[in-house]
Design an enzyme around this catalytic site. Structure first.
Site, PDB file in Angstrom:
ATOM      1  N   GLY A  67       0.849  -1.190   0.000  1.00 29.48           N
ATOM      2  CA  GLY A  67       0.000   0.000   0.000  1.00 29.48           C
ATOM      3  C   GLY A  67       0.880   1.234   0.000  1.00 29.48           C
ATOM      4  O   GLY A  67       0.542   2.270   0.588  1.00 29.48           O
ATOM      5  N   GLY A 110      -0.448   4.808  -1.032  1.00 28.56           N
ATOM      6  CA  GLY A 110      -1.584   5.384  -0.323  1.00 28.56           C
ATOM      7  C   GLY A 110      -1.118   6.516   0.587  1.00 28.56           C
ATOM      8  O   GLY A 110       0.084   6.788   0.721  1.00 28.56           O
ATOM      9  N   GLY A 160      -1.309  -1.423   9.986  1.00 29.31           N
ATOM     10  CA  GLY A 160      -2.040  -0.234  10.403  1.00 29.31           C
ATOM     11  C   GLY A 160      -3.440  -0.185   9.813  1.00 29.31           C
ATOM     12  O   GLY A 160      -4.213   0.705  10.129  1.00 29.31           O
ATOM     13  N   PRO A 192      -4.657  -0.331  16.029  1.00 23.11           N
ATOM     14  CA  PRO A 192      -5.715   0.511  15.482  1.00 23.11           C
ATOM     15  C   PRO A 192      -5.292   1.964  15.303  1.00 23.11           C
ATOM     16  O   PRO A 192      -5.903   2.706  14.532  1.00 23.11           O
ATOM     17  CB  PRO A 192      -6.837   0.387  16.511  1.00 23.11           C
ATOM     18  N   HIS A 234     -13.449  11.206  11.469  1.00 28.53           N
ATOM     19  CA  HIS A 234     -12.385  10.935  10.513  1.00 28.53           C
ATOM     20  C   HIS A 234     -12.713  11.567   9.160  1.00 28.53           C
ATOM     21  O   HIS A 234     -13.827  12.031   8.929  1.00 28.53           O
ATOM     22  CB  HIS A 234     -12.183   9.425  10.339  1.00 28.53           C
ATOM     23  N   LYS A 264     -12.709   7.398   4.853  1.00 28.95           N
ATOM     24  CA  LYS A 264     -12.514   6.230   5.719  1.00 28.95           C
ATOM     25  C   LYS A 264     -13.751   5.347   5.658  1.00 28.95           C
ATOM     26  O   LYS A 264     -14.866   5.801   5.915  1.00 28.95           O
ATOM     27  CB  LYS A 264     -12.246   6.663   7.163  1.00 28.95           C
ATOM     28  N   THR A 313      -9.863   2.520  16.534  1.00 30.59           N
ATOM     29  CA  THR A 313      -9.502   3.171  17.796  1.00 30.59           C
ATOM     30  C   THR A 313     -10.706   3.301  18.707  1.00 30.59           C
ATOM     31  O   THR A 313     -10.629   3.047  19.913  1.00 30.59           O
ATOM     32  CB  THR A 313      -8.906   4.564  17.521  1.00 30.59           C
TER      33      THR A 313
END
Length: 258
Positions: A8, A11, A96, A117, A146, A150, A157
């Site tokens: 990734g 990203g 992550g 998280p 967020h 997302k 979290t």
């Protein structure tokens, strides 16, 4: 030098990790996986000076480069497969990505697997403080906010925070669930703790935990204003994962050892 491969890589977080690994004197970026920009170098694709690693669309590039740590910032649909691949190939894994269920088999993996998280040290402390406060306040709700891209909600979290609160508090708390005409107005129920998720442009990652008691409220809040806040925690995990075979959930367990 610890040899690191990032999955990734192009990203938002992958770029931060590639830049940080490239700049760290004890880490070596040896592989980077990107489905969208395969064939370009990390330097050309992301402007990271001196990073001549060629982006690949295959996990095998990590094995070919003899990577020792796989760092995954992809999506919930792919992360478990990447962890399983890393374990199969004897490569430690730092994840992550959120929004997926942990495989219990990872607990006995011969390599280290760190799933967190949230890699922001302040967010980890926020969860710890909330857990401590829960011993004195039964009434509590969690509000997380967020960016609007997302996908998972509530955030990893927020779920982790709610579960820690539920395990720590002495009693329970409930309030009216709202009326039938507006379902969901009171948020999600995570182990008896109400969690509210906001998705808005202009946001990165934010969370507040609000406790209520007789004649008082207590708010514990953490704001991530830039993704660079996650980088120190990711680097800690990369450096420590090889010393902890099996599964480690959360950054907190690593902080005192770093």
């Amino acid at each position: 030098m610890t040899r690191v491969g990032v999955v990734g890589a192009t990203g938002k977080m992958g770029r931060e990790v590639c830049a940080a690994v490239s700049a760290a004197p004890d880490l070596d970026l040896v592989a980077a996986v990107s489905r969208s920009l395969a064939g370009a170098t990390v330097a050309d694709a992301m402007g990271i000076e001196g990073a001549d690693v060629v982006l690949s669309d295959a996990l095998q590039s990590l094995a070919d480069a003899k990577a020792e740590v796989l760092v995954d910032f992809t999506a919930a649909a792919y992360a478990p497969e990447h962890v399983a691949w890393g374990i199969e190939h004897g490569i430690h894994v730092v994840v992550g990505t959120t929004g997926f269920e942990i495989d219990e088999a990872w607990r006995v993996a011969p390599v280290g697997v760190v799933v967190a998280p949230n890699f922001a040290v302040g967010a980890v402390l926020m969860m710890r403080f909330a857990e401590q406060a829960a011993r004195h306040f039964d009434a509590v709700e969690v509000i997380e906010r967020h960016h609007d891209q997302k996908r998972d909600a509530p955030s990893g979290t927020a779920i982790a925070t709610a579960r820690r609160i539920a395990a720590a508090r002495a009693g329970t708390f409930s309030a009216p669930a709202g009326d039938d005409l507006h379902p969901g107005a009171r948020g999600a129920d995570v182990d008896g703790v109400r969690v509210h998720a906001l998705r808005l442009p202009g946001s990165v990652a934010h969370q507040e935990v609000v406790f209520g008691g007789q004649g008082q409220t207590l708010t514990i809040r953490h704001d991530t204003t830039d993704r660079s806040a996650f980088v120190p925690g990711v680097l800690i995990a990369i450096r420590e994962v090889g010393r902890r075979p099996g599964l480690t959930v959360g950054l907190e367990a690593l902080l005192d050892e770093a």
